[in-house]
Write a protein that holds these residues in place. Structure first.
Motif, PDB file in Angstrom:
ATOM      1  N   ARG A   1     -33.369  10.552   2.323  1.00 39.74           N
ATOM      2  CA  ARG A   1     -32.500  10.406   1.159  1.00 39.74           C
ATOM      3  C   ARG A   1     -33.170  11.044  -0.041  1.00 39.74           C
ATOM      4  O   ARG A   1     -34.268  10.642  -0.435  1.00 39.74           O
ATOM      5  N   LEU A   2     -32.492  12.015  -0.606  1.00 37.43           N
ATOM      6  CA  LEU A   2     -32.966  12.662  -1.820  1.00 37.43           C
ATOM      7  C   LEU A   2     -32.361  11.973  -3.036  1.00 37.43           C
ATOM      8  O   LEU A   2     -31.208  11.527  -2.995  1.00 37.43           O
ATOM      9  N   SER A   3     -33.151  11.903  -4.089  1.00 35.46           N
ATOM     10  CA  SER A   3     -32.675  11.360  -5.361  1.00 35.46           C
ATOM     11  C   SER A   3     -32.870  12.395  -6.452  1.00 35.46           C
ATOM     12  O   SER A   3     -33.802  13.199  -6.388  1.00 35.46           O
ATOM     13  N   CYS A   4     -32.015  12.348  -7.433  1.00 36.19           N
ATOM     14  CA  CYS A   4     -32.119  13.241  -8.580  1.00 36.19           C
ATOM     15  C   CYS A   4     -31.885  12.403  -9.829  1.00 36.19           C
ATOM     16  O   CYS A   4     -30.772  11.920 -10.065  1.00 36.19           O
ATOM     17  N   ALA A   5     -32.941  12.246 -10.603  1.00 35.74           N
ATOM     18  CA  ALA A   5     -32.857  11.478 -11.841  1.00 35.74           C
ATOM     19  C   ALA A   5     -32.596  12.429 -12.996  1.00 35.74           C
ATOM     20  O   ALA A   5     -33.284  13.432 -13.156  1.00 35.74           O
ATOM     21  N   ALA A   6     -31.600  12.090 -13.791  1.00 26.59           N
ATOM     22  CA  ALA A   6     -31.216  12.945 -14.904  1.00 26.59           C
ATOM     23  C   ALA A   6     -31.499  12.265 -16.229  1.00 26.59           C
ATOM     24  O   ALA A   6     -31.342  11.052 -16.367  1.00 26.59           O
ATOM     25  N   SER A   7     -31.927  13.045 -17.177  1.00 23.02           N
ATOM     26  CA  SER A   7     -32.084  12.549 -18.544  1.00 23.02           C
ATOM     27  C   SER A   7     -31.023  13.204 -19.407  1.00 23.02           C
ATOM     28  O   SER A   7     -30.571  14.299 -19.140  1.00 23.02           O
ATOM     29  N   GLY A   8     -30.639  12.515 -20.466  1.00 24.50           N
ATOM     30  CA  GLY A   8     -29.592  13.041 -21.316  1.00 24.50           C
ATOM     31  C   GLY A   8     -28.356  12.166 -21.247  1.00 24.50           C
ATOM     32  O   GLY A   8     -28.004  11.650 -20.190  1.00 24.50           O
ATOM     33  N   ARG A   9     -27.702  12.014 -22.361  1.00 24.72           N
ATOM     34  CA  ARG A   9     -26.574  11.093 -22.449  1.00 24.72           C
ATOM     35  C   ARG A   9     -25.293  11.647 -21.847  1.00 24.72           C
ATOM     36  O   ARG A   9     -24.312  10.936 -21.749  1.00 24.72           O
ATOM     37  N   THR A  10     -25.307  12.916 -21.440  1.00 23.32           N
ATOM     38  CA  THR A  10     -24.082  13.526 -20.933  1.00 23.32           C
ATOM     39  C   THR A  10     -23.983  13.511 -19.423  1.00 23.32           C
ATOM     40  O   THR A  10     -23.060  14.080 -18.862  1.00 23.32           O
ATOM     41  N   PHE A  11     -24.908  12.842 -18.731  1.00 19.71           N
ATOM     42  CA  PHE A  11     -24.936  12.868 -17.261  1.00 19.71           C
ATOM     43  C   PHE A  11     -23.590  12.470 -16.685  1.00 19.71           C
ATOM     44  O   PHE A  11     -23.060  13.126 -15.794  1.00 19.71           O
ATOM     45  N   SER A  12     -23.016  11.390 -17.180  1.00 23.48           N
ATOM     46  CA  SER A  12     -21.793  10.858 -16.576  1.00 23.48           C
ATOM     47  C   SER A  12     -20.589  11.768 -16.781  1.00 23.48           C
ATOM     48  O   SER A  12     -19.558  11.560 -16.153  1.00 23.48           O
ATOM     49  N   SER A  13     -20.714  12.768 -17.605  1.00 23.49           N
ATOM     50  CA  SER A  13     -19.593  13.687 -17.825  1.00 23.49           C
ATOM     51  C   SER A  13     -19.666  14.916 -16.924  1.00 23.49           C
ATOM     52  O   SER A  13     -18.727  15.708 -16.887  1.00 23.49           O
ATOM     53  N   TYR A  14     -20.771  15.064 -16.185  1.00 23.35           N
ATOM     54  CA  TYR A  14     -20.969  16.250 -15.366  1.00 23.35           C
ATOM     55  C   TYR A  14     -20.639  15.992 -13.906  1.00 23.35           C
ATOM     56  O   TYR A  14     -21.005  14.960 -13.346  1.00 23.35           O
ATOM     57  N   ALA A  15     -20.002  16.966 -13.275  1.00 23.32           N
ATOM     58  CA  ALA A  15     -20.010  17.002 -11.818  1.00 23.32           C
ATOM     59  C   ALA A  15     -21.418  17.415 -11.403  1.00 23.32           C
ATOM     60  O   ALA A  15     -22.028  18.295 -12.012  1.00 23.32           O
ATOM     61  N   MET A  16     -21.930  16.766 -10.366  1.00 18.08           N
ATOM     62  CA  MET A  16     -23.298  17.021  -9.901  1.00 18.08           C
ATOM     63  C   MET A  16     -23.272  17.585  -8.492  1.00 18.08           C
ATOM     64  O   MET A  16     -22.291  17.399  -7.751  1.00 18.08           O
ATOM     65  N   GLY A  17     -24.354  18.245  -8.119  1.00 16.14           N
ATOM     66  CA  GLY A  17     -24.372  18.816  -6.783  1.00 16.14           C
ATOM     67  C   GLY A  17     -25.771  19.047  -6.263  1.00 16.14           C
ATOM     68  O   GLY A  17     -26.766  18.872  -6.983  1.00 16.14           O
ATOM     69  N   TRP A  18     -25.817  19.398  -4.996  1.00 17.76           N
ATOM     70  CA  TRP A  18     -27.055  19.782  -4.326  1.00 17.76           C
ATOM     71  C   TRP A  18     -26.871  21.168  -3.712  1.00 17.76           C
ATOM     72  O   TRP A  18     -25.827  21.462  -3.112  1.00 17.76           O
ATOM     73  N   PHE A  19     -27.891  21.978  -3.867  1.00 12.83           N
ATOM     74  CA  PHE A  19     -27.973  23.289  -3.226  1.00 12.83           C
ATOM     75  C   PHE A  19     -29.283  23.333  -2.456  1.00 12.83           C
ATOM     76  O   PHE A  19     -30.170  22.508  -2.663  1.00 12.83           O
ATOM     77  N   ARG A  20     -29.429  24.319  -1.582  1.00 13.38           N
ATOM     78  CA  ARG A  20     -30.685  24.476  -0.863  1.00 13.38           C
ATOM     79  C   ARG A  20     -30.991  25.955  -0.672  1.00 13.38           C
ATOM     80  O   ARG A  20     -30.082  26.798  -0.659  1.00 13.38           O
ATOM     81  N   GLN A  21     -32.269  26.233  -0.506  1.00 12.22           N
ATOM     82  CA  GLN A  21     -32.705  27.603  -0.308  1.00 12.22           C
ATOM     83  C   GLN A  21     -33.818  27.640   0.731  1.00 12.22           C
ATOM     84  O   GLN A  21     -34.882  27.058   0.520  1.00 12.22           O
ATOM     85  N   ALA A  22     -33.536  28.312   1.830  1.00 16.35           N
ATOM     86  CA  ALA A  22     -34.531  28.509   2.873  1.00 16.35           C
ATOM     87  C   ALA A  22     -35.275  29.814   2.617  1.00 16.35           C
ATOM     88  O   ALA A  22     -34.767  30.700   1.919  1.00 16.35           O
ATOM     89  N   PRO A  23     -36.480  29.961   3.163  1.00 20.52           N
ATOM     90  CA  PRO A  23     -37.256  31.186   2.934  1.00 20.52           C
ATOM     91  C   PRO A  23     -36.476  32.433   3.339  1.00 20.52           C
ATOM     92  O   PRO A  23     -35.902  32.491   4.434  1.00 20.52           O
ATOM     93  N   GLY A  24     -36.437  33.399   2.438  1.00 22.85           N
ATOM     94  CA  GLY A  24     -35.771  34.655   2.724  1.00 22.85           C
ATOM     95  C   GLY A  24     -34.270  34.616   2.643  1.00 22.85           C
ATOM     96  O   GLY A  24     -33.599  35.607   2.951  1.00 22.85           O
ATOM     97  N   LYS A  25     -33.721  33.479   2.229  1.00 22.71           N
ATOM     98  CA  LYS A  25     -32.272  33.345   2.138  1.00 22.71           C
ATOM     99  C   LYS A  25     -31.848  33.029   0.722  1.00 22.71           C
ATOM    100  O   LYS A  25     -32.645  32.595  -0.112  1.00 22.71           O
ATOM    101  N   GLU A  26     -30.563  33.243   0.445  1.00 21.89           N
ATOM    102  CA  GLU A  26     -30.026  32.918  -0.871  1.00 21.89           C
ATOM    103  C   GLU A  26     -29.820  31.402  -0.998  1.00 21.89           C
ATOM    104  O   GLU A  26     -29.664  30.690   0.003  1.00 21.89           O
ATOM    105  N   ARG A  27     -29.805  30.952  -2.245  1.00 27.33           N
ATOM    106  CA  ARG A  27     -29.519  29.554  -2.504  1.00 27.33           C
ATOM    107  C   ARG A  27     -28.054  29.276  -2.135  1.00 27.33           C
ATOM    108  O   ARG A  27     -27.152  30.016  -2.536  1.00 27.33           O
ATOM    109  N   GLU A  28     -27.826  28.196  -1.388  1.00 26.81           N
ATOM    110  CA  GLU A  28     -26.479  27.900  -0.918  1.00 26.81           C
ATOM    111  C   GLU A  28     -26.048  26.488  -1.286  1.00 26.81           C
ATOM    112  O   GLU A  28     -26.863  25.574  -1.404  1.00 26.81           O
TER     113      GLU A  28
END
Length: 121
Positions: free
Chosen positions: A19-46
């Motif tokens: 389980r990955l977690s992402c802690a955000a600072s800033g009062r605008t967190f709840s107004s943003y859509a959030m996401g996860w991307f990944r990047q393997a060696p030699g590949k583009e971020r997806e």
């Protein structure tokens, strides 16, 4: 403006979970859509997954659908990625992203530093 810090990465055997977690600072967190991307060696971020500001809508890449679950806790300014049935091809650096409006990483302005996920066969 928002700052993002990921945690929870590591080494796991195929079929395991993380389980990955992402802690955000800033009062605008709840107004943003959030996401996860990944990047393997030699590949583009997806794109991996995204969640609307309220948590009511979620979106997944076909490669992780049914295995990964994205969620958020606006009271804690945190977004999660539960990863089950992990495969060696899931090995990558995973990045948290804020204000996700598109599956292309080119449209993301806010990134975390990334956390390494390694799945051994």
């Amino acid at each position: 403006q928002v700052q993002l810090v990921e945690s929870g990465g590591g080494l796991v055997q195929a079929g395991g979970s993380l389980r990955l977690s992402c802690a955000a600072s800033g009062r605008t967190f709840s107004s943003y859509a959030m996401g996860w991307f990944r990047q393997a060696p030699g590949k583009e971020r997806e794109f991996v997954a995204a969640i609307s500001w309220s948590g009511g809508n979620t979106y997944y890449a076909d490669s992780v659908k049914g295995r990964f679950t994205i969620s958020r806790d606006n009271a804690k300014n945190t977004v999660y990625l539960q990863m089950n049935s992990l495969k060696p091809e899931d090995t990558a650096v995973y990045y948290c992203a804020a204000d996700v409006t598109h599956e292309s990483s080119s449209y993301v302005d806010y990134w975390g530093q990334g956390t390494q996920v390694t799945v051994s066969s």
